[in-house]
Design an enzyme around this catalytic site. Structure first.
Site, short mmCIF file in Angstrom:
data_model
loop_
_atom_site.label_atom_id
_atom_site.label_comp_id
_atom_site.label_asym_id
_atom_site.label_seq_id
_atom_site.Cartn_x
_atom_site.Cartn_y
_atom_site.Cartn_z
N ASP A 29 -1.97 4.67 -8.28
CA ASP A 29 -2.10 3.98 -7.00
C ASP A 29 -0.96 4.52 -6.14
O ASP A 29 0.20 4.19 -6.35
CB ASP A 29 -1.95 2.46 -7.18
CG ASP A 29 -2.20 1.72 -5.89
OD1 ASP A 29 -1.80 2.24 -4.82
OD2 ASP A 29 -2.78 0.63 -5.92
N HIS A 30 -1.30 5.39 -5.18
CA HIS A 30 -0.23 6.14 -4.53
C HIS A 30 0.71 5.26 -3.71
O HIS A 30 1.81 5.67 -3.37
CB HIS A 30 -0.80 7.28 -3.67
CG HIS A 30 -1.47 6.85 -2.42
ND1 HIS A 30 -2.83 6.68 -2.33
CD2 HIS A 30 -0.96 6.55 -1.21
CE1 HIS A 30 -3.12 6.30 -1.09
NE2 HIS A 30 -2.01 6.21 -0.40
N HIS A 32 -4.12 -1.10 -3.31
CA HIS A 32 -2.83 -0.97 -2.62
C HIS A 32 -2.23 -2.32 -2.22
O HIS A 32 -1.07 -2.61 -2.48
CB HIS A 32 -2.99 -0.12 -1.36
CG HIS A 32 -3.60 1.23 -1.61
ND1 HIS A 32 -3.37 1.94 -2.75
CD2 HIS A 32 -4.43 1.98 -0.85
CE1 HIS A 32 -4.03 3.09 -2.69
NE2 HIS A 32 -4.69 3.14 -1.55
#
Lengths: 507, 428
Positions: free
Chosen positions: A194-195, A257
């Site tokens: 999950d950037h 996010h």
């Protein structure tokens, strides 16, 4: 502010962990993510001298490219980055290889095993491999199985799999996918990326909370009246209509996010800075979270879809007129919702979460609003005293600000709010790395701290199950409200907060 | 956390039997009862503990001998400084203390447990083999060879602990030399080997040379021994490409970090190009640490050394900036009433930057433990002042060694490699 030069005294002070010799294998190497994010992140790691000299990147996709063609495509895509340091690219590009592979074809995967052994010989990568699945989500399970069947995941210390979002489409499919990937390897081999967790500012929430004594005592229901988490984008769906039509904002942004930001903001302090201790606390807080009204979710969730907007000179098309989008689409490009966390720390504190495309400003932030002073002794210059707020700016203009009341200058005793600011740029003057730079390095280091564990993913999907079921079964109960492009979303979202006597913060 | 004792009572073996015994210990048949042998690294420690041995022998400290820098040992050392009428700035474990106490009468005996204590900071790294060379003050003492296995306490929720073993070679200097022949088979080439020289750098140069041949990595402490020899050894190792790390350099980390922090805000960085003066104060007469810091600054800012000279209580030098402007450097020894356990630790630093067309800047860093009156005094009224306090480090040498070993850096720290030759030249 842009730094005029790097701080020469800072160079080399960070004791970076050392990545072991290895080959990173990217499936879906002909795709957008590879040239937009992954290869630039690896090139950045190379320039920072954080990749070992015994490193190789093997791109895999169905297209019948050669090594040279792959290198050429990457050079084309990164042209503007390469311009700054062509010598570094000349050194880096020799580490790039390509193998045409269809993960669904067992013969291809066997051939891949042979190519990897050849690369081990050529680049001394010692059989140490990280497999990155940047493919369509429907191939995550079968992709893992193919790798396992070919024996490429059998050594848990020397093989890892990185899986992109979305991990499943709902609670049931996430559970099923977890079962499949866990049958292919151990949990510590699986890195669900999950950037957002790779962003300095998201990680800074943990440092702010757990490295300072002033925040944690007031980080609870006794002092905080509400929390707002916003991730606003100004762009539309762009070239992702195919994926976005089946996902929508809820699956694309909220489940991953925003929920991760919520977890880090609300989690209990871990006993130590250890991957499992942190992920335990994140999973626990997600398991305690719920929609504010699970029985009638339409009371706590607003969906929206952007319509046309912009100016006469530069008009913006509405979502339904974007290429690849169904003209009658009911996919949401905006979601706002209210959540509660049923635990001792947060009981009764509303968490308002919103995200949307084509909003007025690109910003991601977490806003903690504190309770008002019990007695108002002073007149407020702005009409009423403003509640204290701590604003954690995730992007852009990374930093934090604290809003509090001070005496307004002049005779009399009137109060007015002021902001105390901290900016990464002004304090450090160094641009922070892209999330993928940090996360790719961590995956290659086998450090799972900033990756999502199976129970976290499942808890996040379970949290939104009532909404997903409602959208599936009776979508008219959760209508998609149109909003004009480059505004702050539908009026119904404002009404959601107005019911509680609150307003969304205008960043 | 107190150090952990070995799992087994150490077994005394004839030196020649040790390699075979350890080979058997980790054979597949034996591993079931012992856990797995860690496939990590070996650490060889030169552990003379002269001050501790002499203080115990003379009855000024109670045993056992452990080789650790305990609070009672440091207190006994400080008392010995006073009793022997040594200068107040003498460090409590200094060679002068050893010499003074050696002249005192006394034959108190104590158990010698050197090498049998494993500090938790080190055991957490799961070393495969810890070998301690423990010279005794009785030069005629015959060689004793002790062997034991140990397992670190399993981490919470962790799996099987990987175990290791300890080997202790104890005896007089001559006897120890005889025992060195067993070391090679005990340090397999398949595992990285570190040698921690936990004593004065100049006390046994031949032995050090023999123990630290490549590819073994050396850890020294340039606060121990003659400063010139310490810095020369560093320079030699760096220039010959042999891995070396220095605990004295490691103890500078909070100074380097604090100074870098001062110049993190971009608006302050310009001052770095206009520095005209650098002053450093250190405790007592051991300039190695201060010179390493000065050399690091000079290297990072691209200064060239023009000249250097010894002055009373210090060293002066002239550098040239890349724009040709001269930078004056002065290192001064400052007397302190209660010195740090390590000789020559940093007391303060002052940087003065004088841009031609702008506001001058003065940065003063001052150790938390003392004052910086000399650096704060006079002539800075027109300068923009940034003053920071540098926190005192309370890490033991074992913790610092563990930090080095745990960092995965099996080569010389590149910043140290750049600074060490220049520091040696600064001493002239």
């Amino acid at each position: 502010m842009v730094a005029t030069m790097t701080n020469p005294l800072r160079v080399g002070l960070r004791q970076e962990r050392v990545i072991a010799p290895q080959c990173l294998v990217i499936f879906g190497a002909s795709g957008d993510l590879t040239h937009r994010k992954l290869v630039p992140a690896l090139f950045e790691l190379f320039k920072q001298r954080r990749l070992p000299s015994e490193f190789a990147l093997l791109g895999c996709a169905r297209r019948p490219w050669s090594d040279e063609e792959f290198r050429g495509k990457m050079a084309e895509a990164l042209a503007s980055t390469i311009e700054d340091d062509p010598q570094a690219w000349d050194q880096f590009v020799g580490k790039l290889f390509y193998e045409p592979v269809d993960l669904q074809q067992p013969d291809d995967v066997v051939r891949l095993g042979g190519r990897l052994e050849q690369i081990d010989q050529q680049c001394a990568t010692r059989g140490n491999r990280t497999f990155y699945l940047s493919v369509s989500p429907k191939f995550y399970g079968s992709g893992c199985r193919s790798l396992a069947d070919a024996g490429l995941l059998k050594d848990p210390k020397r093989s890892r799999v990185v899986i992109e979002k979305p991990f499943g489409r709902d609670y049931g499919s996430a559970q099923a996918l977890n079962r499949v990937v866990q049958a292919c390897g151990q949990e510590n081999q699986i890195f669900r990326i999950d950037h957002y967790l790779g962003k300095e500012t998201v990680q800074n929430i943990m440092v702010l909370r757990f490295a300072n004594t002033i925040f944690e005592p007031i980080w609870n229901r006794n002092y905080i009246s509400s929390v707002q988490i916003t991730a606003a984008e100004t762009v539309g769906v762009e070239e992702r209509a195919g994926y976005y039509e089946s996902a929508g904002a809820l699956r694309d942004m909220v489940q991953n996010h925003l929920t991760q930001m919520l977890a880090i903001t609300a989690m209990e302090p871990p006993g130590r800075f250890d991957p499992e201790a942190i992920r335990n606390e994140k999973a626990k807080v997600l398991q305690a979270a719920r929609l504010a009204d699970e029985l009638e979710p339409w009371n706590c969730c607003i969906r929206g879809q952007y319509g046309p907007g912009g100016s006469a000179e530069s008009p913006l098309a509405g979502y339904r007129h974007e290429p690849g989008v169904d003209p009658n689409s009911t996919t949401e490009t905006y979601v706002a919702m209210k959540l509660f966390i049923d635990n001792w720390r947060w009981q009764g504190v509303p968490f308002y979460v919103r995200t949307g495309k084509r909003l007025a400003k690109r910003t991601s932030e977490v806003v903690l609003t504190f309770r008002e002073a019990p007695v108002h002794l002073f007149d407020a210059a702005t009409g009423g005293p403003t509640a204290n707020q701590l604003i954690l700016r995730i992007q852009p203009d990374e930093g934090a600000e604290f809003r509090f009341e001070v005496k307004s200058p002049g005779s009399g005793m009137r109060s007015r709010p002021i902001d105390m600011e901290f900016s990464y740029d002004e304090s450090f003057g160094e641009p922070s790395d892209e999330g993928y730079v940090r996360l790719l390095a961590d995956a290659m280091l086998s450090d799972p701290t900033l990756f999502t564990r199976s129970d976290e993913v499942e808890a996040a999907w379970r949290l939104y199950t009532p909404l997903l079921e409602l959208i599936e079964d009776s979508p008219w109960q959760l209508p998609v409200h149109p909003y004009e492009s480059r505004t702050w979303g539908p009026a119904a979202a404002d009404a959601l907060l107005a019911k509680d006597g609150l307003l969304w913060r205008r960043p | 956390m107190s150090p952990q004792l070995t799992l087994q009572t150490p077994l005394e073996l004839a030196p020649a039997e040790v390699p075979h015994y350890l080979e058997q210990l980790w054979s597949p048949e034996q591993q079931g009862s012992m856990g797995t042998g860690a496939n990590t690294f070996c650490l060889l420690i030169w552990q003379p503990a002269w001050a501790e041995q002499q203080l115990i022998r003379s009855g000024r400290l109670s045993g056992p001998i452990t080789g650790q820098q305990s609070a009672p040992l440091i207190a006994a050392g400080r008392q010995a400084v006073l009793d022997a009428d040594l200068p107040l700035s003498t460090t409590p474990l200094d060679g002068a203390v050893v010499k003074a106490v050696a002249d005192l009468e006394g034959q108190a005996n104590a158990e010698d447990l050197r090498g049998q204590y494993i500090d938790p900071a080190l055991s957490a790294l799961m070393p495969r083999r810890l070998i301690t060379l423990a010279p005794t003050i009785d030069a005629a003492q015959p060689l004793e060879t002790l062997v034991a296995a140990y397992c670190p306490l399993p981490e919470e929720g962790g799996g099987t602990a990987a175990c290791g073993d300890v080997v202790v070679l104890r005896g007089g200097h001559g006897a120890l030399h005889q025992g060195l022949s067993i070391l090679d088979p005990l340090l397999p080439e398949s595992m990285p080997a570190w040698v921690w020289w936990n004593g004065c750098i100049d006390e046994a140069p031949e032995l050090m040379q023999r123990l630290t041949s490549a590819p073994r990595r050396l850890i020294i402490d340039t606060a121990l021994g003659d400063p010139r020899q310490c810095l020369e050894l560093l320079r030699h190792r760096v220039e010959s490409g042999q891995a070396v790390n220095d605990l004295n350099w490691l103890r500078l980390r909070s100074w380097r970090e604090t100074l870098a922090m001062v110049f993190d805000p971009p608006q302050r960085r310009d001052a770095l190009s206009h520095i005209t003066r650098l002053d450093i104060d250190v405790e007592g007469h051991h300039p190695a640490q201060g010179l390493l810091l000065a050399a690091w600054i000079a290297d990072r800012l691209g200064w060239t050394l023009l000249s250097t000279a010894a002055v009373e209580n210090g060293t002066t030098a002239q550098f040239k900036r890349s724009d040709g402007t001269e930078v004056r450097f002065q290192l001064m020894a400052v007397p302190v009433a209660q010195p740090n356990v390590h000789a020559g630790q940093m007391v303060g630093l002052r940087l003065i930057a004088e841009p031609e067309n702008g506001q001058g800047v003065c940065v003063i860093l001052c150790a938390e433990s003392g004052g910086c009156m000399r650096l704060e005094g006079g002539g800075m009224a027109n300068l923009e002042l940034h003053e920071e306090v540098v926190p005192v480090q309370h890490d033991t040498p074992e913790m610092d060694v563990a930090r080095l070993l745990g960092g995965g850096h099996d080569s010389t720290n590149p910043l140290l490699a750049a600074a060490a030759p220049l520091a040696a030249r600064l001493l002239g």
